[in-house]
Enzyme design. Structure first.
Site, PDB file in Angstrom:
ATOM      1  N   LYS A 110      53.266  -4.738 -15.527  1.00  0.00           N
ATOM      2  CA  LYS A 110      53.169  -4.177 -16.871  1.00  0.00           C
ATOM      3  C   LYS A 110      54.076  -2.956 -16.895  1.00  0.00           C
ATOM      4  O   LYS A 110      53.804  -1.950 -16.238  1.00  0.00           O
ATOM      5  CB  LYS A 110      51.736  -3.785 -17.220  1.00  0.00           C
ATOM      6  N   GLY A 171      44.552   5.114 -25.765  1.00  0.00           N
ATOM      7  CA  GLY A 171      43.319   5.874 -25.685  1.00  0.00           C
ATOM      8  C   GLY A 171      42.830   6.459 -26.994  1.00  0.00           C
ATOM      9  O   GLY A 171      41.816   7.165 -27.014  1.00  0.00           O
ATOM     10  N   ALA A 198      46.877  -1.310 -26.240  1.00  0.00           N
ATOM     11  CA  ALA A 198      46.670   0.129 -26.478  1.00  0.00           C
ATOM     12  C   ALA A 198      46.138   0.418 -27.871  1.00  0.00           C
ATOM     13  O   ALA A 198      46.517  -0.214 -28.850  1.00  0.00           O
ATOM     14  CB  ALA A 198      47.939   0.933 -26.240  1.00  0.00           C
ATOM     15  N   GLY A 199      45.238   1.404 -27.918  1.00  0.00           N
ATOM     16  CA  GLY A 199      44.725   1.907 -29.174  1.00  0.00           C
ATOM     17  C   GLY A 199      43.514   1.192 -29.714  1.00  0.00           C
ATOM     18  O   GLY A 199      42.933   1.613 -30.716  1.00  0.00           O
ATOM     19  N   ASN A 220      41.447  -0.716 -22.238  1.00  0.00           N
ATOM     20  CA  ASN A 220      40.813  -0.056 -21.105  1.00  0.00           C
ATOM     21  C   ASN A 220      39.759   0.947 -21.577  1.00  0.00           C
ATOM     22  O   ASN A 220      38.564   0.771 -21.381  1.00  0.00           O
ATOM     23  CB  ASN A 220      41.866   0.634 -20.256  1.00  0.00           C
ATOM     24  N   THR A 221      40.217   1.999 -22.262  1.00  0.00           N
ATOM     25  CA  THR A 221      39.342   3.116 -22.601  1.00  0.00           C
ATOM     26  C   THR A 221      38.131   2.695 -23.419  1.00  0.00           C
ATOM     27  O   THR A 221      37.025   3.219 -23.219  1.00  0.00           O
ATOM     28  CB  THR A 221      40.137   4.192 -23.368  1.00  0.00           C
TER      29      THR A 221
END
Length: 272
Positions: A110, A171, A198-199, A220-221
């Protein structure tokens, strides 16, 4: 096969193919920021993911640090997608990718080349250059990019067979900041696997990405920082499956005016 026939024969269980590798789960999960290794492992199992991203620190390659963590990931039987997270130059990203290939034994990477501190927006110029170098060296690149179509074309020309546009800053949990741009990218690259990366903060954001026709979501977050990461991982898995099922079902078109769901013909007429 026309579009309607294709949708009629498609299934939510159909795999998505990344560089010749079929995976059934359309949720890719990061491994950072979890409260404990045990919760990380349980969340991975609950999510049903088959691919996890792992950031590589330079010292890990030399010192063999973090071996218990790598063993945990191996024991889960998931595929590893090493990440050049935090890299800000082409040289740094390429060097990190080379170390990751040696450590994890995979050509997958990645690719992140960060260009702006506040938003962690990709440096798309460095990204394309690094993707070209790595593809030429045998890497299979998953580029973290924006929804810009010109950049996407250049990444494909550089050898990328997957594109991973951001939904919002890393995040941030804001969801899909530019649905129009993401929809345009899907239409422009119908044959290339697309992953929103992301986001994403809520399962509804992930479902919306799938409803746009995207092939997978990477996050992830939103799971790691939830009050109950395991339950949230399960919720995201369900949302992605629902979004995939919805797009296969061929959703109704949006209307500007109301349309009655009950026929008006044959209704009772009352006299004055």
């Amino acid at each position: 096969m026309d579009a309607m026939t294709h949708k009629a024969t498609a299934s939510v269980a159909d795999p998505v193919t990344f560089y010749g590798t079929d995976v059934t789960s359309r949720l890719l999960l990061g491994t950072a920021q979890y409260p404990s290794p045990a919760i990380l492992a349980e969340a991975i199992r609950a999510s049903g993911t088959e691919i996890v991203t792992v950031s590589l620190r330079r010292e890990s390659g030399a010192a063999k640090a973090g071996q218990s963590f790598w063993q945990l990931i191996r024991d889960l039987g998931v595929k590893v997608l090493p990440n050049t997270a935090g890299c800000r130059t082409v040289k740094e990203a390429v060097t990190t990718a080379e170390m990751a290939r040696e450590l994890f034994g995979t050509p997958w990477v990645k690719l992140e080349v960060i260009g702006e501190d506040d938003t962690l927006q990709p440096d798309v110029f460095g990204l394309v250059e690094a993707a070209r170098i790595l593809s030429r060296d045998g890497f299979q690149v998953f580029p973290y990019t924006t929804e810009d179509l010109v950049v996407a074309e250049k990444l494909v020309s550089a050898g990328c067979e997957v594109l991973m546009p951001w939904g919002a800053p890393i995040g941030s949990g804001r969801g899909l900041n530019n649905p129009y741009g993401l929809r345009s990218m899907r239409a422009h690259f119908p044959g290339i696997p697309l992953v929103v990366d992301a986001g994403v903060g809520l399962p509804s954001h992930a479902a919306a990405a799938m409803e746009l026709g995207y092939d997978a979501v990477l996050l992830n977050t939103a799971v790691a920082k939830a009050g109950d990461p395991v339950r949230m991982a399960r919720a995201f898995a369900a949302a992605i499956a629902a979004g995939r099922e919805a797009v296969i079902a061929d959703p109704m078109e949006v209307r500007d005016m109301a349309a009655p769901s009950t026929p008006v013909m044959g209704r009772a007429l009352l006299g004055s």
